[in-house]
Design an enzyme around this catalytic site. Structure first.
Site, PDB file in Angstrom:
ATOM      1  N   ASP A  34      30.617  52.618  34.183  1.00  0.00           N
ATOM      2  CA  ASP A  34      31.413  51.804  34.613  1.00  0.00           C
ATOM      3  C   ASP A  34      31.234  51.184  36.059  1.00  0.00           C
ATOM      4  OD1 ASP A  34      33.650  50.079  34.261  1.00  0.00           O
ATOM      5  OD2 ASP A  34      34.948  51.315  33.653  1.00  0.00           O
TER       6      ASP A  34
HETATM    7  C1  BGC Z   1      36.201  48.179  33.755  1.00  0.00           C
HETATM    8  C2  BGC Z   1      35.285  47.770  32.788  1.00  0.00           C
HETATM    9  C3  BGC Z   1      34.817  46.325  33.109  1.00  0.00           C
HETATM   10  C4  BGC Z   1      34.076  46.480  34.303  1.00  0.00           C
HETATM   11  C5  BGC Z   1      33.565  45.218  34.974  1.00  0.00           C
HETATM   12  C6  BGC Z   1      35.587  48.015  35.311  1.00  0.00           C
HETATM   13  O1  BGC Z   1      36.748  48.273  36.132  1.00  0.00           O
HETATM   14  O2  BGC Z   1      36.628  49.530  33.610  1.00  0.00           O
HETATM   15  O3  BGC Z   1      35.886  47.968  31.469  1.00  0.00           O
HETATM   16  O4  BGC Z   1      33.636  45.981  32.193  1.00  0.00           O
HETATM   17  O5  BGC Z   1      35.130  46.662  35.332  1.00  0.00           O
HETATM   18  O6  BGC Z   1      34.467  44.369  35.105  1.00  0.00           O
END
Ligand code: BGC
Length: 734
Positions: free
Chosen positions: A244
């Site tokens: 993530d």
């Molecule tokens: C989220 C993800 C997301 C990523 C990119 C993160 O903070 O948990 O679900 O895909 O950011 O935006």
């Protein structure tokens, strides 16, 4: 080597993709390999993607531009279509719809130049106050797993990479970077990992995103048990594991050796903190760790092969990205409308015995529409799961939120007016609108109308949890609410002839006011055609067929861990990330959602699987036929005994032999559309795995089980019968 070229729209045969990936690896330099396993930093994508991996042009390896795509491409000013949120798609219980949604989003991503979508959120609703509940697929592992698998299959018809996220137990936003989910292995396997297992095996995502939180003391992206032993080992996942975005990885060796294959958003220089002061680990640091033998060369090669294999399998090595095009708005609108129509759930419909819905055009003369900005828009959720509105925001945020590092607290509103759609259905009638801010004016308008329709909105977002599931007010959601919604409903209900409440919500809502409303509809975050879809349901032009994908509690005390979350937005911790993990024991075990209500013999406000129709369905003739394979053929007759065409979601649940101590579980369902008076024999094969329990391995327990079939998770179902299970091992897993 002679290779058939993958045609766009087909997944290349797996072995061939693997062979081509292995051959290409041999041609890569060490620097090129490292380049392929990390993002190049925030804002590094030339086309505005959230994640960017630089390809290797000399070898024909394309750049990867990842875009969030929970309910459509998350990009401004490109006319991307805001579809209903995934919780609504789950409420359709229609995998064919999820397939079409996945395919549609992939088409829009590719049209806009993106070759990777980050839309596959699948964390189970352990805690409905989780601010990301709207991005996910509800509380049941089978429903969530099958619906994501279908969405991924739709996605995979295009050369676009697809993800399943956030692996695993990212079930709250409170302390999301440091929450440490403590969970025993059986609960982990049977509940929290099961949707991933189903979606990974059936839906074939190209990547799985490991989550911010920790599981049993190890951060998910550094958790060998989750990533290598289970996902890549037992489930034989051939794709790659990506982190993530920031703060998911805290150490090069730990994460690389645990099995992750890509760091996001990464940076071009690990030796300097990134734009937000955060450390990165998979560029120079990884190169040095491999050179020093702290991360084996074979591990780096495996990361690269997994990436190449994904690119080949998706067809991206053979299907050059077309020139950036423009969105087909009409096609987007029609997808959005159909999805919203199927996702809306009719929760209650009663007016002292006579249903108030559908509204009868021939008798109705006046309607008072009240609140929720229904004159201009429908609401949506926040964070990476949002799709920016097309054009200017139709509703102005009252107190635009916090600093640049936090997710903005202002809701999205889409210019789809329920009021206009209602007026279009009743052109000769008197349809008034009051905003709700002046409660007395709203009450007066309702008192003079045949029916009052109150729109109530609930904003939720990534990076916050709700304190309460009560409808928000100007006190609990200062940015988006100008008045007390509960007080408004109660005041209007006291004076109106009939009251319909339409919820636009991202998660469950508690409704102490429910007895005062004649009808209640949940429209979730219904997307760009939400207003039209709501009007179609209210007037019966579409017969509601959505069913709840999560339980609606009477109040928060009924939740598994009623005090575990805290309200409000949580800023990114930045460089001063608290290193200490905070334990969150999941000691309610499997007793989450309907499993909990059933085991404790309590009644929720509205049960998982519940949803009304404008027609009636009756069930008869249950047959439960175990096969030699261990699969069980379940068949029954479903009849539409009402006067309208409609679709029933016939749900099949099992109670396993009492000795194994398992709560009731969903083991299958069929969504069946029937004409008035039509009867159909419905037959479905429930795989042996659906009766499996985890005891160091998957197996079916021996003993006497019950199979229950009906229109919701409550009670014994419309039909129920005995099933004698024979013990068997399930070497193929769940
Ligand atoms: C989220 C993800 C997301 C990523 C990119 C993160 O903070 O948990 O679900 O895909 O950011 O935006």
């Amino acid at each position: 080597m002679s290779c058939a070229v993958a045609v766009a729209g087909e997944v290349a045969p797996a072995q061939e993709a693997d062979a081509r990936a292995a051959a290409l690896l041999q041609q890569m330099t060490q620097d090129e390999k490292v380049q392929l396993v990390h993002g190049h930093g925030w804002n590094s994508s030339p086309i505005g993607a959230i994640g960017f991996v630089k390809g290797v042009a000399r070898l024909g390896i394309p750049d990867i531009n990842y875009l969030d795509s929970t309910a459509g491409p998350h990009i401004k000013d490109k006319n991307a279509t805001p579809l209903p949120s995934p919780i609504g798609i789950a409420a359709s219980w229609n995998p064919a719809l999820a397939f079409d949604v996945g395919r549609h989003i992939a088409i829009e991503l590719r049209t806009l130049g993106f070759n990777a979508g980050l839309g596959g959120g699948i964390n189970l609703t352990r805690e409905p106050r989780n601010g990301r509940t709207f991005e996910y697929l509800g509380e049941d592992p089978l429903l969530a797993g099958k619906m994501l698998a279908a969405r991924l299959k739709g996605n995979n018809t295009l050369p676009v990479l697809g993800v399943a996220k956030h692996f695993a137990l990212n079930d709250q936003e409170t302390n999301r970077f440091t929450a440490n989910a403590i969970v025993d292995e059986r609960v982990l396997r049977e509940y929290y990992l099961l949707p991933f297992e189903i979606a990974v095996k059936e839906g074939q995502p190209t990547s799985v995103m490991c989550s911010y939180n920790a599981v049993n003391g190890e951060k998910s992206c550094e958790n060998r048990h989750l990533v290598t032993d289970i996902l890549k080992g037992e489930w034989a996942f051939p794709g790659y594991v990506q982190s993530d975005w920031a703060l998911a990885v805290s150490d090069t060796e730990r994460s690389a050796n645990a099995g992750i294959d890509e760091e996001q958003p990464g940076s071009q220089n690990d030796d300097k903190p990134d734009a937000y002061g955060l450390a990165t680990f998979f560029n120079q640091k990884l190169g040095r760790a491999v050179a020093a033998g702290r991360v084996p060369q074979s591990r780096l090669d495996d990361m690269v092969v997994r990436k190449l294999r994904a690119l080949y399998r998706a067809g991206l090595m053979d299907a050059p990205q077309p020139a950036i095009g423009s969105i087909d708005v009409a096609a987007g609108d029609s997808m959005a409308l159909r999805a919203a129509q199927e996702s809306i759930v009719l929760l209650k419909n009663d007016n002292r015995g006579a249903p108030v819905l559908p509204l009868d055009r021939s008798r109705l003369k006046s309607i008072a529409v009240i609140g929720g900005h229904a004159d201009v828009a429908v609401i949506s959720g926040g964070g990476s799961g949002q799709v920016p509105p097309r054009g200017a925001d139709p509703v102005t945020c009252r107190t635009p939120g916090a600093n640049a590092l936090t997710i903005p607290l202002c809701a999205n509103w889409y210019a789809s007016s329920p009021l206009a759609a209602i007026r279009a259905k009743l052109p000769a009638g008197k349809v008034t609108f009051s905003s709700g801010e002046d409660r007395q004016a709203a009450v007066d308008s309702a008192a003079g109308a045949d029916v009052a329709i109150i729109f109530a909105t609930q904003f939720v977002s990534e990076q916050m949890d709700l304190k309460t599931l009560a409808l928000p007010s100007d006190v609990t959601d200062k940015a988006n609410q100008a008045y007390d919604q509960v007080a408004l409903i109660e005041a209007v209900a006291a004076k109106a002839k009939r009251v319909v409440v339409v919820l636009e919500n991202g998660t469950a809502v508690t409704m102490p006011w429910a007895p005062k409303a004649n009808a209640i509809v949940t429209a979730w975050y219904p997307g760009i055609k939400g207003g039209e879809a709501i009007a179609d349901i209210l007037f019966g032009d579409v017969n509601p067929s959505g069913r709840l994908p999560l339980s609606f509690p009477n109040d928060e005390s009924e939740l598994a861990q009623p005090t575990a979350t805290r309200a409000g937005p949580m800023p990114m911790p930045g460089a001063k990330q608290p290193a200490k993990l905070i334990p969150y024991p999941h000691d309610e075990g499997l007793l989450v959602g309907y499993r909990r209500y059933d085991a404790l013999k309590r009644k929720p406000l509205f049960a998982f699987g519940h949803g009304l129709s404008y027609t009636r369905f009756t069930y008869s003739g249950l047959k439960i036929a175990p096969q030699a394979s261990g699969d069980v053929e379940v068949s029954f007759t479903l009849a539409n005994t009402g006067s309208r065409a409609g679709a029933e979601v016939a749900q099949i649940y099992a109670a396993l032999p009492t000795a194994v101590g398992e709560p009731k579980r969903l083991i299958g369902w069929e969504k069946v559309t029937l004409a008035p008076g039509e009867r159909r024999r419905v037959s479905t094969t429930v795989s042996a795995a659906r009766f499996g329990i985890w005891q160091g391995g998957w197996s079916v327990p021996a003993g006497s089980a019950r199979v229950m079939v009906g229109g919701s998770s409550e009670g014994q179902g419309a039909l129920s019968g005995k099933l004698d299970l024979t013990a068997r091992r399930l070497p193929g897993g769940a």
